[in-house]
Design a protein around this motif. Structure first.
Motif, short mmCIF file in Angstrom:
data_model
loop_
_atom_site.label_atom_id
_atom_site.label_comp_id
_atom_site.label_asym_id
_atom_site.label_seq_id
_atom_site.Cartn_x
_atom_site.Cartn_y
_atom_site.Cartn_z
N TYR A 121 0.93 -1.20 -0.08
CA TYR A 121 -0.17 -0.05 0.01
C TYR A 121 0.95 1.27 0.02
CZ TYR A 121 -3.76 -3.32 1.16
OH TYR A 121 -4.33 -4.19 1.17
N THR A 122 0.83 2.05 -0.57
CA THR A 122 1.37 3.24 -1.03
C THR A 122 1.00 4.34 -0.33
OG1 THR A 122 0.28 3.98 -2.98
CG2 THR A 122 2.17 2.72 -3.43
N PRO A 123 1.95 5.36 0.16
CA PRO A 123 1.43 6.69 0.78
C PRO A 123 0.03 7.06 0.23
CG PRO A 123 3.67 6.69 0.63
CD PRO A 123 3.27 5.50 -0.25
N GLY A 124 -0.97 7.64 0.92
CA GLY A 124 -1.97 8.32 0.26
C GLY A 124 -3.19 7.40 0.07
N ALA A 125 -2.92 6.03 0.12
CA ALA A 125 -3.87 4.85 0.11
C ALA A 125 -4.75 4.94 1.30
CB ALA A 125 -3.12 3.69 -0.23
N GLU A 126 -6.14 4.69 0.87
CA GLU A 126 -7.25 4.50 1.98
C GLU A 126 -7.51 3.13 1.99
OE1 GLU A 126 -10.45 7.01 1.35
OE2 GLU A 126 -9.45 8.78 1.87
N ILE A 127 -7.36 2.61 3.40
CA ILE A 127 -7.50 1.01 3.52
C ILE A 127 -8.72 1.10 4.78
CG2 ILE A 127 -5.34 0.18 2.72
CD1 ILE A 127 -4.52 0.06 5.58
N THR A 128 -9.41 -0.07 4.52
CA THR A 128 -10.26 -0.26 5.74
C THR A 128 -9.68 -1.32 6.63
OG1 THR A 128 -12.21 0.36 4.16
CG2 THR A 128 -12.82 -0.94 6.09
N VAL A 129 -9.76 -0.79 8.06
CA VAL A 129 -9.06 -1.80 8.98
C VAL A 129 -10.15 -2.08 10.15
CG1 VAL A 129 -6.91 -1.56 8.23
CG2 VAL A 129 -7.79 -0.19 9.86
N SER A 130 -9.63 -2.85 10.98
CA SER A 130 -10.47 -2.99 12.31
C SER A 130 -9.97 -1.77 13.31
CB SER A 130 -10.08 -4.30 13.15
OG SER A 130 -8.93 -4.14 13.51
N PRO A 131 -10.86 -1.49 14.15
CA PRO A 131 -10.35 -0.35 15.14
C PRO A 131 -9.23 -0.67 15.75
CG PRO A 131 -12.98 -0.80 15.26
CD PRO A 131 -12.16 -1.96 14.43
N ASP A 132 -9.13 -1.85 16.31
CA ASP A 132 -7.54 -1.99 17.04
C ASP A 132 -6.32 -1.72 16.15
OD1 ASP A 132 -9.22 -3.00 19.23
OD2 ASP A 132 -9.22 -4.97 18.49
N TYR A 133 -6.59 -2.20 14.90
CA TYR A 133 -5.34 -2.15 13.85
C TYR A 133 -5.03 -0.77 13.63
CZ TYR A 133 -1.98 -3.84 10.24
OH TYR A 133 -1.15 -3.87 9.67
N ALA A 134 -6.35 0.01 13.24
CA ALA A 134 -6.23 1.40 13.30
C ALA A 134 -5.49 2.24 14.45
CB ALA A 134 -7.60 2.08 12.84
N ARG A 135 -5.89 1.86 15.39
CA ARG A 135 -5.09 2.56 16.61
C ARG A 135 -3.69 2.11 16.50
NH1 ARG A 135 -7.61 -0.39 20.43
NH2 ARG A 135 -9.45 0.75 20.12
N ARG A 136 -3.31 0.95 16.29
CA ARG A 136 -2.12 0.35 16.23
C ARG A 136 -1.22 1.40 15.18
NH1 ARG A 136 -2.24 -5.88 15.92
NH2 ARG A 136 -0.35 -5.49 14.81
#
Length: 90
Positions: free
Chosen positions: A65-80
């Motif tokens: 995934y390159t800079p600027g890419a938008e990805i959908t992740v779990s809330p725990d992973y987003a926090r990490r």
């Protein structure tokens, strides 16, 4: 040096093979908790996915995934990811 071994007869070998087959068939099917649109670790029970914008190059599960890419992740992973500085400040 001698070793005591016993050979299995064909009937005993067939029974042990059948027993091994029965064990594998008795296992319950695993349910897939990961949805195809969530990247990284799977969502927990009752969690809603979050969309984050990456500020650095990141490789997750063999996908770049390159800079600027938008990805959908779990809330725990987003926090990490936020804690490690991988998300953009927007």
């Amino acid at each position: 040096m001698t070793t005591n071994t016993t050979k299995k007869t064909t009937a005993e070998a067939d029974e042990s093979a059948a027993a091994a087959t029965d064990i594998t068939e008795a296992r319950p099917q695993r349910s897939a908790r990961r949805t195809s649109d969530v990247v990284g670790p799977a969502l927990g029970d009752g969690q809603q996915p979050e969309t984050v914008t990456l500020s650095h190059h990141l490789r997750i599960d063999g996908t770049d995934y390159t800079p600027g890419a938008e990805i959908t992740v779990s809330p725990d992973y987003a926090r990490r990811l936020r804690g490690q500085g991988f998300t953009a400040r927007t």
